[in-house]
Motif scaffolding. Structure first.
Motif, PDB file in Angstrom:
ATOM      1  N   UNK A  20      23.266  -2.951  15.558  1.00  0.00           N
ATOM      2  CA  UNK A  20      22.618  -3.872  16.478  1.00  0.00           C
ATOM      3  C   UNK A  20      21.551  -3.094  17.248  1.00  0.00           C
ATOM      4  N   UNK A  21      20.433  -3.770  17.538  1.00  0.00           N
ATOM      5  CA  UNK A  21      19.320  -3.075  18.175  1.00  0.00           C
ATOM      6  C   UNK A  21      19.560  -2.990  19.679  1.00  0.00           C
ATOM      7  N   UNK A  22      19.922  -1.795  20.120  1.00  0.00           N
ATOM      8  CA  UNK A  22      20.027  -1.510  21.550  1.00  0.00           C
ATOM      9  C   UNK A  22      19.808  -0.015  21.742  1.00  0.00           C
ATOM     10  N   UNK A  23      19.635   0.387  22.985  1.00  0.00           N
ATOM     11  CA  UNK A  23      19.297   1.776  23.276  1.00  0.00           C
ATOM     12  C   UNK A  23      20.380   2.735  22.804  1.00  0.00           C
ATOM     13  N   UNK A  24      21.648   2.369  23.002  1.00  0.00           N
ATOM     14  CA  UNK A  24      22.741   3.262  22.627  1.00  0.00           C
ATOM     15  C   UNK A  24      22.741   3.533  21.126  1.00  0.00           C
ATOM     16  N   UNK A  25      22.590   2.471  20.332  1.00  0.00           N
ATOM     17  CA  UNK A  25      22.617   2.648  18.876  1.00  0.00           C
ATOM     18  C   UNK A  25      21.410   3.433  18.373  1.00  0.00           C
ATOM     19  N   UNK A  26      20.262   3.224  18.993  1.00  0.00           N
ATOM     20  CA  UNK A  26      19.088   4.004  18.588  1.00  0.00           C
ATOM     21  C   UNK A  26      19.302   5.489  18.862  1.00  0.00           C
ATOM     22  N   UNK A  27      20.007   5.789  19.962  1.00  0.00           N
ATOM     23  CA  UNK A  27      20.291   7.186  20.276  1.00  0.00           C
ATOM     24  C   UNK A  27      21.368   7.767  19.365  1.00  0.00           C
ATOM     25  N   UNK A  28      22.245   6.891  18.841  1.00  0.00           N
ATOM     26  CA  UNK A  28      23.296   7.355  17.936  1.00  0.00           C
ATOM     27  C   UNK A  28      22.773   7.733  16.557  1.00  0.00           C
ATOM     28  N   UNK A  29      21.649   7.128  16.151  1.00  0.00           N
ATOM     29  CA  UNK A  29      21.141   7.349  14.798  1.00  0.00           C
ATOM     30  C   UNK A  29      20.977   8.835  14.464  1.00  0.00           C
ATOM     31  N   UNK A  30      20.207   9.586  15.248  1.00  0.00           N
ATOM     32  CA  UNK A  30      20.055  11.006  14.889  1.00  0.00           C
ATOM     33  C   UNK A  30      21.378  11.766  14.921  1.00  0.00           C
ATOM     34  N   UNK A  31      22.284  11.359  15.800  1.00  0.00           N
ATOM     35  CA  UNK A  31      23.595  12.026  15.859  1.00  0.00           C
ATOM     36  C   UNK A  31      24.358  11.812  14.563  1.00  0.00           C
ATOM     37  N   UNK A  32      24.318  10.577  14.037  1.00  0.00           N
ATOM     38  CA  UNK A  32      25.018  10.288  12.779  1.00  0.00           C
ATOM     39  C   UNK A  32      24.427  11.104  11.623  1.00  0.00           C
ATOM     40  N   UNK A  33      23.100  11.270  11.629  1.00  0.00           N
ATOM     41  CA  UNK A  33      22.488  12.071  10.572  1.00  0.00           C
ATOM     42  C   UNK A  33      22.871  13.544  10.720  1.00  0.00           C
ATOM     43  N   UNK A  34      22.899  14.019  11.961  1.00  0.00           N
ATOM     44  CA  UNK A  34      23.266  15.414  12.203  1.00  0.00           C
ATOM     45  C   UNK A  34      24.699  15.681  11.745  1.00  0.00           C
ATOM     46  N   UNK A  35      25.570  14.676  11.952  1.00  0.00           N
ATOM     47  CA  UNK A  35      26.974  14.815  11.540  1.00  0.00           C
ATOM     48  C   UNK A  35      27.173  14.537  10.058  1.00  0.00           C
ATOM     49  N   UNK A  36      26.132  14.016   9.380  1.00  0.00           N
ATOM     50  CA  UNK A  36      26.269  13.676   7.971  1.00  0.00           C
ATOM     51  C   UNK A  36      27.064  12.415   7.743  1.00  0.00           C
ATOM     52  N   UNK A  37      27.103  11.499   8.737  1.00  0.00           N
ATOM     53  CA  UNK A  37      27.905  10.281   8.619  1.00  0.00           C
ATOM     54  C   UNK A  37      27.210   9.183   7.823  1.00  0.00           C
TER      55      UNK A  37
END
Length: 945
Positions: free
Chosen positions: A62-79
């Motif tokens: 869903x488009x919100x600030x929290x999810x946009x900030x989570x995106x790079x974290x998920x890539x960094x974690x390889x999720x």
């Protein structure tokens, strides 16, 4: 469930050319060829099991600030290995994408659910036209290798910021209501998509695979879809999407592991990627085991990841399958990198998939198709003041269409909400009325609409009747063939305006149907129409910058501020298009009501050309009189008089030498008191007092003969130019004697009605309210009241409001139509009213002075301050005492009209003449034309009639 087609695209960082690029569709590449196996192994060895599982997952947050900030974290974690950001601002997308690129071990997969119209996912980019719109432009239906996916049309001026996975519903290629087309057409369209995408760096996914292709029951197999899939695989299809129904528990039957992969390998020789969208943990596990390689998740990413981890850690077979899937994904990604390294250098354009809004509009409007046109009804001809009835059925009222139709004809409205199935139009309210039925995304094939369809078909028996159909093109197969059909694929305001112009002849239509819509509407059908009436648009559409005309606004406002006039209307038509149509100020000096384009003005001496001269031209070409003959030949009561010896052309060119005004001083300045009655006028109608000269004032008709009797004594020996109302009042009498009709009846029957001039009239108070008419002067010397809705000119008033010299009321739009009629050499709206030779003869000079026959022309020896010196020698027109100007310039295909009531309230106000406002406005126009000719940077789409 309804069968659906989805197409998925996987693409690398690529810049698509701003210009249309030709594509060699015979070139194809072997699937994932040329990838370094050692590099694949090296990348795989560096991934943990959790990162390998993350390679399978795409996230749809869903488009919100929290999810946009989570995106790079998920890539960094390889999720995750990719994401979908839908209905997001371009700025937010770019910010998130840049972070993902930084933290992802491999370039992230950027997903779109908007098909090849992928910019629809962005809130701040204009929508693309429908596929049907693109297919019909320029006869694209005749050659399916043309534009549907050509980069110059669909992927215009864009830079894709990362590897990109796009979803498309194939049924929406042609917009709402698409039905399956012939097998060969579907195969051609699908391969067109695939091959164009390959050329520009995409890996294409086709689907979804469901029971129509996978054999749960051989009787359900769709051979068309199967043939399409065979052809796509042969041409290098990269992936297939899977319908979740194939792996859901309630439809599952005994299947071996990897059954989807094995089936596609054995049946279609396919070894590419498989993709499925699900939020269910168990469904993701089933998908993994069935052979799916990529899983898109929206709400339950952690649950899906844990479910896949559980499956892999507990099953040796799952570990082997994971290795194969991840290596296949890596191989595809490296293949993309290799393919795109040969593409053009990247250029930041500033918008992902941005197609300029004006180009979107062009495609959608050019796609308008006249699909059925019995008796060549369209564009409509001979409107003759008909009031059309609009039956509007759809998702919302088509207000832009209705408003634009009102530029051509009055129209009544009946709106029916398309969602209200109980609303059935009542055919009786449309009896004997021309009707336009507008179907705005309404599916008439639905059984619930049977009664509505029957009622519509009864209505369409009226003539003329036109159906405008938005989307659902197969509606046309159900409608009464007595009507004409116009098909479009968007209901945007621009398209609605274009539809009105196509129907009424303001613009051409050249669209072609890309598929067969009915037995009598085959593929490639479509009637090519030509413009027959004025259209409406911006100056830039004909190459003139809009800002170059802003100075006219300044002049008009200064004119009002200087108290030269309380208000005005100004119109410019060039190349058959109204490019400027504005109103300024108020109807009166009190500021009681703003001027609108619909208000009528007393146009004074413009009557001489707009009524008298036009009528004379008509009778001339019918050989009812000759301009070289004497006036007494047609008015025997002037035999043996000086006026009787004058040639008719001397009346038309004001060379009779007769005095300026009618001999009526005694009537205008009576010695007796005027109230309630005197010898000439009375406050009530009765007896000889029959001619209404203003409200509550009637002229004695017996004295009309007295006035004309005095004409016999007027001097007309010297043939010299003297502008005179007497000339055109005598012309009026000649017209009436030769036609057997009064001037107002004759010009209305032969010009005003065929041209559908709804706001042009003598004696306007018989048809219009006083509030619809601009007042003129406070007549202090004769009528002793404010004149409103009655002709100001005293001579015309004594003629009962109908005179050859004055008496006509009009607005700028109607006068512009008359101007365009003359520019067109006598034809307008598909109807010929005058011969070209007649127009040329009357509008040229050389009849004894600088003037034409009836028309004023620029006298370059003694130029007026009213007309710009920049007008061409071919130009012609007339001025009006009330501050009006009607001018036509054939060399520049130009009509200029200004209406004012500069004599309100004081006829002696000279500010208007001191300011030379009419000339200054004309100067602005010609400066703008000169600029456009010297700086041809704007699109030239002139639409001459």
């Amino acid at each position: 469930m309804n069968l659906r087609y989805l197409t998925y695209f996987l693409c690398a960082v690529v810049v698509l050319s701003c210009n249309r690029v030709s594509v060699d569709y015979e070139e194809t590449e072997i699937l994932f060829s040329g990838v370094d196996a050692e590099k694949v192994d090296s990348i795989f060895q560096k991934l943990s099991v959790e990162e390998q599982i993350g390679m399978l997952c795409l996230w749809k947050p869903q488009i919100n600030k929290r999810n946009l900030e989570l995106l790079p974290q998920y890539f960094l974690e390889g999720s995750i290995s990719g994401y979908l950001l839908d209905q997001v601002r371009m700025e937010d997308y770019k910010w998130a994408d840049s972070l993902c690129q930084e933290y992802a071990p491999l370039p992230p997969l950027d997903f779109s659910n908007q098909g090849y119209f992928y910019q629809h996912q962005f809130l701040d980019l204009p929508a693309q036209p429908t596929g049907f719109s693109i297919a019909t432009v320029g006869g694209a239906s005749q050659d399916l290798a043309l534009q549907p996916y050509a980069p110059g049309v669909v992927n215009h001026n864009c830079k894709l910021l990362s590897p990109f996975l796009k979803q498309e519903k194939m049924k929406d290629h042609f917009g709402p209501g698409f039905k399956p087309i012939r097998k060969e057409e579907l195969v051609t369209w699908s391969n067109q998509t695939l091959l164009t995408d390959q050329k520009f760096g995409f890996l294409s996914f086709q689907g979804p695979l469901d029971f129509s292709i996978y054999p749960r029951d051989s009787n359900l197999l769709d051979e068309t879809k199967r043939s399409c899939l065979y052809s796509l695989v042969k041409n290098g299809l990269s992936g297939i999407s899977i319908d979740p129904i194939l792996i859901q528990e309630d439809t599952t039957f005994f299947r071996s592991p990897n059954f989807l992969h094995d089936y596609l390998k054995n049946e279609f020789e396919f070894s590419g990627l498989l993709l499925l969208e699900t939020n269910k943990r168990s469904e993701a596990q089933e998908a993994f085991l069935s052979g799916v390689d990529l899983i898109m998740v929206s709400d339950s990413l952690e649950g899906v990841l844990s479910g896949l981890e559980e499956l892999v850690f507990e099953s040796r077979m799952a570990q082997t399958m994971l290795k194969e899937k991840v290596k296949k994904i890596i191989r595809a990604r490296l293949f993309l990198e290799k393919r795109n390294s040969s593409l053009d250098p990247q250029i930041e354009i500033g918008g992902l998939g941005h197609m300029p809004e004006d180009e979107v509009t062009d495609l959608e409007t050019q796609a308008i198709t006249i699909a059925h046109n019995p008796e060549n009804l369209l564009p409509l001809k001979n409107l003759r003041l008909r009031r059309f009835k609009l039956l509007d059925i759809g998702v919302k009222p088509v207000r832009p269409f209705r408003k634009h139709v009102e530029n051509y004809s009055d129209i009544g409205l009946t709106y029916i909400d398309g969602a209200d199935l109980n609303s059935i139009p009542k055919p009786k309210i449309f009896v004997d009325r021309p009707v336009i039925v507008f179907l705005n995304k309404v599916d008439l094939s639905s059984p619930t609409r049977e009664e509505q369809l029957n009622a519509i078909n009864v209505i369409l028996k009226n003539k003329p009747s036109v159906v405008v159909n938005i989307g659902y093109p197969y509606n046309l197969d159900l409608l009464n063939r007595e009507a004409s059909f116009v098909q479009a694929y968007s209901a945007s305001p621009a398209v609605q305006r274009a539809l009105a112009e196509v129907i009424f002849g303001g613009r051409s239509a050249a669209g072609k149907t890309p598929v067969q819509l009915a037995a009598d509407i085959p593929k490639g059908s479509g009637f090519v129409s030509k413009p027959t009436r004025l259209s409406f648009g911006k100056a830039e559409e004909i190459g003139i910058p809009d800002y170059k005309l802003v100075e006219i606004d300044v002049i008009a406002k200064k004119m009002i501020r200087d108290k030269a006039t309380p208000g005005c209307q100004v119109l410019i038509a060039k190349d058959g298009k109204v490019i400027y149509n504005k109103s300024f100020g108020y109807l009166d000096s009190l500021g009681s009501e703003p001027v609108s384009s619909k208000h009528l003005y007393d146009v004074a001496s413009i009557t001489k050309v707009a009524a008298t001269t036009l009528s004379a031209m008509r009778l001339f070409e019918q050989k009812k009189f000759k301009v070289t003959r004497k006036v007494s030949s047609y008015l025997p009561w002037l035999i043996d008089t000086e006026l009787g010896k004058v040639a008719v052309k001397d009346l038309l060119t004001h060379r009779s030498g007769v005095q300026s005004n009618m001999p009526m001083g005694k009537v205008i300045f009576p010695k007796e008191k005027r109230e309630p009655c005197n010898e000439f006028t009375c406050s009530t109608r009765g007896g000889p007092y029959q001619l209404e000269v203003t409200n509550n004032m009637y002229f004695n008709v017996e004295y009309q003969d007295t006035i004309f009797e005095k004409l016999k004594n007027l001097s007309a020996k010297r043939r010299r130019f003297r502008y005179s109302d007497v000339n055109f009042i005598l012309l009026q009498r000649i017209i009436e004697s030769q036609s057997g009709m009064s001037l107002d009846r004759y010009v209305s029957r032969n010009f005003f009605r065929p041209l559908n001039l709804r706001r042009t009239s003598f004696r306007p108070r018989q048809k219009f309210k006083a509030s619809q008419i601009a007042p003129t002067a406070m007549d202090a010397r004769w009528r002793e009241k404010l004149i409103r809705g009655y002709v100001h000119d005293e001579s015309a008033a004594l003629m009962g409001g109908v005179a050859g010299n004055a008496g006509l009321f009009s607005n700028t739009m109607d006068l512009a139509v008359l101007g365009q009629l003359l520019l067109n050499k006598g034809t307008y709206g598909g109807v010929k009213l005058l011969e070209p030779s007649t127009v040329e003869y009357f509008t040229k000079s050389g009849h004894g002075n600088h003037r034409g026959l009836g028309f004023d022309k620029l006298n370059r020896r003694r130029p007026k301050r009213v007309i710009s010196k920049r007008v061409s020698s071919e130009s012609f027109g007339h001025t009006g005492f009330t501050g009006c100007l009607f001018w036509v310039d054939p060399e520049h295909d130009l009509v200029f009209v200004i209406n004012t009531n500069r004599i309100h309230p004081d006829v002696n106000n000279r500010n208007f003449f001191k300011g030379e406002y009419r000339r200054k406005m004309q100067d602005v126009i010609y400066k703008a034309i000169d600029y456009a000719e010297k700086n041809p940077v704007f699109r030239q789409v002139g639409n001459k009639k």
